[in-house]
Enzyme design. Structure first.
Site, PDB file in Angstrom:
ATOM      1  N   ASP A 175     -13.666   5.859  -4.075  1.00 33.93           N
ATOM      2  CA  ASP A 175     -13.256   4.804  -5.010  1.00 33.93           C
ATOM      3  C   ASP A 175     -13.953   5.128  -6.328  1.00 33.93           C
ATOM      4  O   ASP A 175     -15.055   4.662  -6.592  1.00 33.93           O
ATOM      5  CB  ASP A 175     -13.672   3.444  -4.453  1.00 33.93           C
ATOM      6  CG  ASP A 175     -13.255   2.291  -5.357  1.00 33.93           C
ATOM      7  OD1 ASP A 175     -12.348   2.480  -6.180  1.00 33.93           O
ATOM      8  OD2 ASP A 175     -13.864   1.208  -5.241  1.00 33.93           O
ATOM      9  N   GLY A 194     -19.891  -2.754  -2.904  1.00 33.28           N
ATOM     10  CA  GLY A 194     -19.937  -2.884  -1.459  1.00 33.28           C
ATOM     11  C   GLY A 194     -18.798  -3.611  -0.781  1.00 33.28           C
ATOM     12  O   GLY A 194     -18.790  -3.711   0.452  1.00 33.28           O
ATOM     13  N   GLY A 195     -17.827  -4.111  -1.524  1.00 36.67           N
ATOM     14  CA  GLY A 195     -16.742  -4.852  -0.895  1.00 36.67           C
ATOM     15  C   GLY A 195     -15.929  -4.002   0.075  1.00 36.67           C
ATOM     16  O   GLY A 195     -15.686  -4.405   1.230  1.00 36.67           O
ATOM     17  N   LYS A 196     -15.494  -2.830  -0.378  1.00 36.59           N
ATOM     18  CA  LYS A 196     -14.716  -1.958   0.500  1.00 36.59           C
ATOM     19  C   LYS A 196     -15.571  -1.449   1.646  1.00 36.59           C
ATOM     20  O   LYS A 196     -15.105  -1.332   2.784  1.00 36.59           O
ATOM     21  CB  LYS A 196     -14.118  -0.800  -0.303  1.00 36.59           C
ATOM     22  CG  LYS A 196     -13.125  -1.223  -1.367  1.00 36.59           C
ATOM     23  CD  LYS A 196     -12.568  -0.007  -2.101  1.00 36.59           C
ATOM     24  CE  LYS A 196     -11.657  -0.426  -3.250  1.00 36.59           C
ATOM     25  NZ  LYS A 196     -12.423  -1.077  -4.360  1.00 36.59           N
ATOM     26  N   CYS A 231      -9.387   1.495  -9.723  1.00 38.76           N
ATOM     27  CA  CYS A 231      -8.877   0.197 -10.173  1.00 38.76           C
ATOM     28  C   CYS A 231      -8.343   0.360 -11.596  1.00 38.76           C
ATOM     29  O   CYS A 231      -8.571  -0.474 -12.463  1.00 38.76           O
ATOM     30  CB  CYS A 231      -9.932  -0.899 -10.083  1.00 38.76           C
ATOM     31  SG  CYS A 231     -11.423  -0.588 -11.028  1.00 38.76           S
ATOM     32  N   CYS A 238     -18.505   6.372  -3.081  1.00 34.91           N
ATOM     33  CA  CYS A 238     -18.964   5.618  -4.265  1.00 34.91           C
ATOM     34  C   CYS A 238     -18.895   4.139  -3.893  1.00 34.91           C
ATOM     35  O   CYS A 238     -17.998   3.414  -4.321  1.00 34.91           O
ATOM     36  CB  CYS A 238     -18.089   5.908  -5.481  1.00 34.91           C
ATOM     37  SG  CYS A 238     -17.856   7.664  -5.826  1.00 34.91           S
TER      38      CYS A 238
END
Length: 441
Positions: free
Chosen positions: A340, A275-277, A393, A271
């Site tokens: 995530d 796009g940060g991870k 989160c 998921c």
């Protein structure tokens, strides 16, 4: 000059535009704010003022509405007038703005945007509010703490009561009691630091330090900025670094650093949006000769993932737009998988001030079913002996340990090998949860 023609402070007008968009259009403050700042031509201190005004008024509007209503004989107000009053109340109770400036600029603002009619009401209400400080108003409007602690904290710390109860339960499960609940809620109301990630092989923490960053210590790739626009940092503008909470970085590292036997060539971010991870994982994968598949169900979010990966070596990452609950790949394809999962976001309330007012307990119930299916899908996607990290989160028990427990109980082929729960008031990060699971070989 007449009152009608008196110029309206641009920063306050911009803040009101953000509040209006959030209230009327269900916009997200962090997304609409840059557009509003550009529209009004605000930079530097004016942009910072507009940001604090809008974020603070949205974050604290539960308490501020209670204060405003206590000053009214008829609590019904035009939504636009209430927004102006929230901005004025934030200046009076939570900022170092002189009372006369907070009141007069609010009167000017309501005259310019609504009309002359409500100006006297705004003036009178804010003058009444100015006669007490924040603590005095909390004593006045919050329920008795001894009688109902959660109801008191809901008003005093401006969170919905159900959120207070859910976070209290999460703290008790994680650290043994909810004694730190007040500190957690207070941390939710503090503006977060801007944290950058130096994507390995493309940037370094030394480069980001030279741009004004300070190492944090929890992630080896993280620095914080004291202020300014992160997009002005060359490495960020070029995609070699990014804006990423340190807790999010630690989740990616939990997947990349988990010990593993056998093949370690194909990684999956199930998921991946926004796009940060994925960008951090792809950078790490590139250094190890592995390839990351970044999957995202929604095409517009898949486009955000592709943008985040724009500086990554092309051979190290592939972006797919597909449903992670119905994967297009064969079972056992991947060696490492991050899920995530979509969640309530109650661990990131510092960054998303409107989220606390939009989520409901019913949302959590609906999300839990999705989270369980996604975790099952991730475990099917990983090879025997491979690693899955399930992350949210949100610290809410129903979305974290309960999901892991339920999925493992019905599978029987997977072991939990590690987990952590981060907290804003303890760790200075979002309240990220992560559990590391291994398929039995």
């Amino acid at each position: 000059m007449s009152d009608r023609r008196r110029p309206v402070d641009k920063a306050r007008r911009a803040a009101l535009d953000v509040l209006t968009a959030v209230r009327a259009d269900d916009a997200y403050a962090n997304l609409v704010l840059p557009q509003v700042l550009r529209k009004h031509g605000l930079t530097g201190r004016d942009a910072a003022l507009a940001t604090e005004l809008s974020s603070g008024a949205i974050r604290m509007h539960g308490l501020y509405d209670a204060v405003i209503d206590a000053c009214l004989t008829k609590p019904r107000l035009q939504p636009e007038v209430r927004d102006v009053l929230r901005l004025g109340t934030h200046q009076l109770l939570s900022m170092r703005v002189p009372d006369h400036a907070a009141i007069s600029t609010s009167v000017d603002l309501v005259r310019a945007t609504v009309g002359r009619g409500p100006a006297g009401l705004v003036n009178a209400v804010l003058r009444t509010i100015s006669r007490r400080d924040l603590a005095g108003w909390v004593d006045e409007v919050a329920p008795d703490r001894q009688h109902d602690p959660y109801a008191h904290l809901a008003v005093a710390r401006s969170h919905p009561r159900w959120v207070v109860a859910a976070l209290g339960e999460a703290l008790a499960a994680s650290v043994g009691s909810d004694d730190e609940l007040d500190a957690l809620l207070e941390a939710d109301n503090a503006p977060p630091r801007v944290t950058l990630v130096a994507r390995p092989g493309m940037s370094t923490v030394e480069e980001l330090e030279a741009a004004g960053g300070t190492r944090t210590g929890r992630s080896p790739y993280a620095v914080t900025l004291a202020g300014g626009d992160p997009s002005a940092v060359p490495a960020v503008a070029e995609g070699r670094a990014g804006v990423q909470d340190e807790g999010s970085q630690v989740v990616a590292l939990a997947l990349a650093d988990s010990p593993m036997d056998g093949r370690d060539e194909r990684w999956l971010d199930l998921c991946a949006g926004p796009g940060g991870k994925a960008a951090l994982l792809a950078a790490l994968a590139a250094q190890r000769g592995a390839v990351l598949v970044a999957n995202e169900r929604q095409p517009h979010r898949a486009a955000l993932v592709a943008s985040a990966l724009r500086a990554t070596p092309e051979a190290a990452a592939q972006v797919l737009a597909g449903d992670g609950m119905r994967p297009a790949w064969l079972p056992g394809t991947f060696d490492r998988v991050l899920v995530d999962a979509p969640c309530s976001g109650l661990g990131a309330l510092r960054r998303r001030p409107e989220s606390r007012w939009r989520r409901t307990p019913e949302d959590v119930e609906e999300l839990v079913g999705i989270q369980q299916v996604l975790l099952d899908s991730a475990l099917e996607s990983v090879r025997p002996g491979g690693v899955v990290v399930y992350a949210t989160c949100s610290p809410v028990v129903a979305e974290t340990s309960d999901v892991v427990r339920a999925v493992l109980a019905r599978r029987g082929d997977t072991d939990e090998v590690d987990r952590f729960q981060l907290w804003p008031h303890r760790d200075g990060t979002d309240a990220m949860f992560a559990a590391t699971l291994r398929r039995r070989a």
